[in-house]
Design a protein around this motif. Sequence first.
Motif, PDB file in Angstrom:
ATOM      1  N   ASP A  60     -26.572 -28.368   8.271  1.00  0.00           N
ATOM      2  CA  ASP A  60     -27.031 -27.659   6.814  1.00  0.00           C
ATOM      3  C   ASP A  60     -25.751 -27.207   6.347  1.00  0.00           C
ATOM      4  O   ASP A  60     -24.791 -26.926   6.887  1.00  0.00           O
ATOM      5  N   SER A  72     -23.587 -25.349   9.413  1.00  0.00           N
ATOM      6  CA  SER A  72     -24.220 -25.686  10.549  1.00  0.00           C
ATOM      7  C   SER A  72     -24.160 -26.858  11.330  1.00  0.00           C
ATOM      8  O   SER A  72     -24.252 -27.989  10.497  1.00  0.00           O
ATOM      9  N   PRO A 110     -26.732 -23.914  14.537  1.00  0.00           N
ATOM     10  CA  PRO A 110     -27.908 -23.698  13.521  1.00  0.00           C
ATOM     11  C   PRO A 110     -28.942 -22.695  14.181  1.00  0.00           C
ATOM     12  O   PRO A 110     -29.754 -21.855  13.545  1.00  0.00           O
ATOM     13  N   ASP A 113     -33.781 -21.291  16.121  1.00  0.00           N
ATOM     14  CA  ASP A 113     -34.924 -21.956  15.061  1.00  0.00           C
ATOM     15  C   ASP A 113     -34.279 -22.780  14.266  1.00  0.00           C
ATOM     16  O   ASP A 113     -34.570 -22.752  13.079  1.00  0.00           O
ATOM     17  N   ARG A 114     -33.710 -23.813  14.832  1.00  0.00           N
ATOM     18  CA  ARG A 114     -32.867 -24.815  13.889  1.00  0.00           C
ATOM     19  C   ARG A 114     -33.875 -25.436  13.025  1.00  0.00           C
ATOM     20  O   ARG A 114     -35.035 -25.760  13.390  1.00  0.00           O
ATOM     21  N   PRO A 115     -33.237 -25.769  11.731  1.00  0.00           N
ATOM     22  CA  PRO A 115     -34.092 -26.415  10.705  1.00  0.00           C
ATOM     23  C   PRO A 115     -34.038 -27.908  11.077  1.00  0.00           C
ATOM     24  O   PRO A 115     -32.973 -28.358  11.584  1.00  0.00           O
ATOM     25  N   LYS A 117     -34.366 -31.445   9.017  1.00  0.00           N
ATOM     26  CA  LYS A 117     -34.255 -32.083   7.721  1.00  0.00           C
ATOM     27  C   LYS A 117     -34.643 -33.375   7.492  1.00  0.00           C
ATOM     28  O   LYS A 117     -34.929 -34.080   6.660  1.00  0.00           O
ATOM     29  N   ASP A 121     -33.965 -35.982  12.899  1.00  0.00           N
ATOM     30  CA  ASP A 121     -34.360 -34.452  13.552  1.00  0.00           C
ATOM     31  C   ASP A 121     -35.640 -34.432  14.381  1.00  0.00           C
ATOM     32  O   ASP A 121     -35.973 -33.924  15.458  1.00  0.00           O
ATOM     33  N   VAL A 130     -42.846 -26.620  16.573  1.00  0.00           N
ATOM     34  CA  VAL A 130     -42.277 -26.500  15.293  1.00  0.00           C
ATOM     35  C   VAL A 130     -43.057 -25.639  14.379  1.00  0.00           C
ATOM     36  O   VAL A 130     -44.447 -25.613  14.553  1.00  0.00           O
ATOM     37  N   LYS A 179     -39.941 -27.079   4.504  1.00  0.00           N
ATOM     38  CA  LYS A 179     -39.161 -26.765   5.453  1.00  0.00           C
ATOM     39  C   LYS A 179     -39.907 -26.686   6.728  1.00  0.00           C
ATOM     40  O   LYS A 179     -41.067 -26.673   6.834  1.00  0.00           O
ATOM     41  N   ARG A 181     -39.018 -25.867  11.052  1.00  0.00           N
ATOM     42  CA  ARG A 181     -37.918 -25.212  11.925  1.00  0.00           C
ATOM     43  C   ARG A 181     -38.587 -25.240  13.329  1.00  0.00           C
ATOM     44  O   ARG A 181     -39.805 -25.139  13.462  1.00  0.00           O
TER      45      ARG A 181
END
Length: 193
Positions: A60, A72, A110, A113-115, A117, A121, A130, A179, A181
């Motif tokens: 990110d 990140s 990150p 609680d990594r996003p 995207k 991923d 998630v 979004k 996460r």
Amino acid sequence: MRPFFLAARFSILGQRKCAGSRRGPQVFGVGRANILESFTVQLTEIIETTVSGLGCELVDIERARGGLLRISIDRPAGIAIKDCEKVTRQLQYLFEVENIDYSRLEVGSPGLDRPLKKLADFERFAGSEVAITLKKPLDGRKSYRGILHAPDGESIGLKFEGKDGSAAMLDFTLADLDKARLVPKVDFRSRKQ
């Protein structure tokens, strides 16, 4: 008092602000939003190339107030402080050469609680829990939490608990997603059992 007023009439870039225009300043007939969007895309490409060359993955990029640029990064084995230092040094050199304006640079992990995207991923974290938010409600709901299934082409699956308590499956694409996460798994119990 007067010099302060004159200084307030100019933007950070040194261009005079248009008092009568609601859309903001225009450059050669192109709106400011288009210029900022193309700059952001170019900046992302430059940073992604540099970070991947150092063996990390760009997660990110965030521009915040006061010239803060927050980046990140991640690796399959996890991020160490040495990785953040190495990427920071390389990006500082890059930004100086490319004449990219920033006041502070933060490079970090990150977090738990990594996003999520990119499609890659979702492939990497298939089988993980998630939390997702959709752009438009589906069956009266926008937020879902469940187990991620590996993408099948463009379609991504999420197994969640339905209204009646039974398992249900949600299929969505990246275009439907607002979004997503990872749900952090933290065990606070001691090692004694």
